[in-house]
Design an enzyme around this catalytic site. Sequence first.
Site, short mmCIF file in Angstrom:
data_model
loop_
_atom_site.label_atom_id
_atom_site.label_comp_id
_atom_site.label_asym_id
_atom_site.label_seq_id
_atom_site.Cartn_x
_atom_site.Cartn_y
_atom_site.Cartn_z
N HIS A 1 0.85 -1.21 0.00
CA HIS A 1 0.00 0.00 0.00
C HIS A 1 0.88 1.24 0.00
O HIS A 1 2.10 1.15 0.10
CB HIS A 1 -1.00 -0.02 1.15
CG HIS A 1 -0.42 0.13 2.53
ND1 HIS A 1 0.37 -0.82 3.11
CD2 HIS A 1 -0.52 1.14 3.43
CE1 HIS A 1 0.73 -0.41 4.33
NE2 HIS A 1 0.20 0.78 4.54
N HIS B 1 1.50 3.97 1.92
CA HIS B 1 2.04 4.78 3.02
C HIS B 1 3.57 4.85 2.98
O HIS B 1 4.25 3.89 2.61
CB HIS B 1 1.57 4.22 4.36
CG HIS B 1 0.11 4.51 4.63
ND1 HIS B 1 -0.65 3.77 5.50
CD2 HIS B 1 -0.70 5.47 4.12
CE1 HIS B 1 -1.89 4.26 5.52
NE2 HIS B 1 -1.95 5.28 4.70
N ASP C 1 -0.27 -3.63 6.39
CA ASP C 1 -0.92 -3.09 7.59
C ASP C 1 -2.39 -3.51 7.68
O ASP C 1 -3.21 -2.81 8.25
CB ASP C 1 -0.85 -1.55 7.58
CG ASP C 1 0.54 -1.02 7.88
OD1 ASP C 1 1.45 -1.81 8.20
OD2 ASP C 1 0.72 0.21 7.77
N HIS D 1 -7.52 -0.58 5.49
CA HIS D 1 -6.49 0.34 6.00
C HIS D 1 -6.28 1.46 4.98
O HIS D 1 -6.31 2.64 5.30
CB HIS D 1 -5.22 -0.44 6.27
CG HIS D 1 -4.05 0.39 6.72
ND1 HIS D 1 -4.01 1.00 7.96
CD2 HIS D 1 -2.88 0.69 6.11
CE1 HIS D 1 -2.86 1.66 8.07
NE2 HIS D 1 -2.16 1.49 6.97
N HIS E 1 4.36 -4.38 11.13
CA HIS E 1 4.70 -3.66 12.37
C HIS E 1 4.74 -4.61 13.57
O HIS E 1 3.96 -5.56 13.64
CB HIS E 1 3.67 -2.56 12.67
CG HIS E 1 3.70 -1.41 11.72
ND1 HIS E 1 4.53 -0.32 11.91
CD2 HIS E 1 3.03 -1.20 10.56
CE1 HIS E 1 4.34 0.54 10.90
NE2 HIS E 1 3.45 0.03 10.06
N ASP F 1 5.93 4.78 5.15
CA ASP F 1 6.77 3.83 5.89
C ASP F 1 6.85 2.47 5.18
O ASP F 1 7.56 1.58 5.64
CB ASP F 1 6.29 3.67 7.35
CG ASP F 1 4.88 3.12 7.48
OD1 ASP F 1 3.98 3.58 6.75
OD2 ASP F 1 4.68 2.21 8.32
N HIS F 2 6.17 2.34 4.03
CA HIS F 2 6.22 1.11 3.24
C HIS F 2 6.87 1.31 1.87
O HIS F 2 7.24 0.33 1.22
CB HIS F 2 4.81 0.53 3.07
CG HIS F 2 4.17 0.18 4.38
ND1 HIS F 2 3.94 -1.11 4.79
CD2 HIS F 2 3.76 0.97 5.40
CE1 HIS F 2 3.41 -1.10 6.00
NE2 HIS F 2 3.29 0.15 6.40
FE FE Z 1 2.68 0.99 8.21
ZN ZN Z 2 -0.04 1.83 6.50
#
Ligand code: FE
Ligand code: ZN
Length: 263
Positions: free
Chosen positions: A56, A58, A137, A112, A175, A60-61
């Site tokens: 996805h 985001h 996530d 998400h 995570h 942090d990915h």
């Molecule tokens: Fe994340």
């Molecule tokens: Zn995420």
Amino acid sequence: MKTQLKLLPIPAFSDNYFWLLHDDHQALVVDPGDAAPVLDILQALRLTLQTILVTHHHADHVGGLQALVEATGAHVMGPATEALNHPMDRLSQGDSVTAMGIAFEVLDVPGHTAGHIAFFAPATSALLDTPVLFCGDTLFSGGCGRLFEGTPAQMLASLNRLAALPGPTRVCCAHEYTLGNLRFALAVEPGNPDLQAYEAHCQALRHQGMPTLPSTIGMERAINPFLRSRTATVHESVVQHAGCEPNDVAVFAALREWKNQFK
Ligand code: FE
Ligand code: ZN
């Protein structure tokens, strides 16, 4: 003779894992939010990065995509409908992609984010003796992702899709949220003996500085309230806590809201 692929989490930021699958020569990484820790381990293990999978949009990915592709030339595969600038193969439900000699099935798991996908690798005797799921996530051990872009009904359907995978499937979440999730799970379902035992197990792992992941689908079915919202104990606990309508979507929505407020 081919050997089993090796699976390991690369810890990053405060609580992310970028999952690495390798055969001692080639490697695949999932959701690299940062290039540096990936390049470090590629160098330490003398691996060539072949493929990057993205679940996805985001940061942090995906934050490490550009630097990793520039450094390694790796091929990127990700979701069909998420807003992502980097060039990649665009995948959705029903697609099958081959990487590291494994045919990954693509699952749509909105909730998400609106276009979130997951990658499922069935067991193949030569390379992978246990199935693997990269779920970003969407599903966490003992919990699930927050609903930033999707509805409770969408997330419930996505989690049901993941819960139907084979019990031994290794669940590779993005995570390390497990202990916090289990504290909430025990508030919902204090009398679940599997949950009590799993929490003790995860506490011991964290005290040793070890990841609690991968989990398994079988374990998550036994302990994760978000996969158990239709069981009598979780259903009744949520209705009693929230006073919500006793239907599946309302109970799931109230469970997610309870977790959002949980201290
Ligand atoms: Fe994340
Ligand atoms: Zn995420």
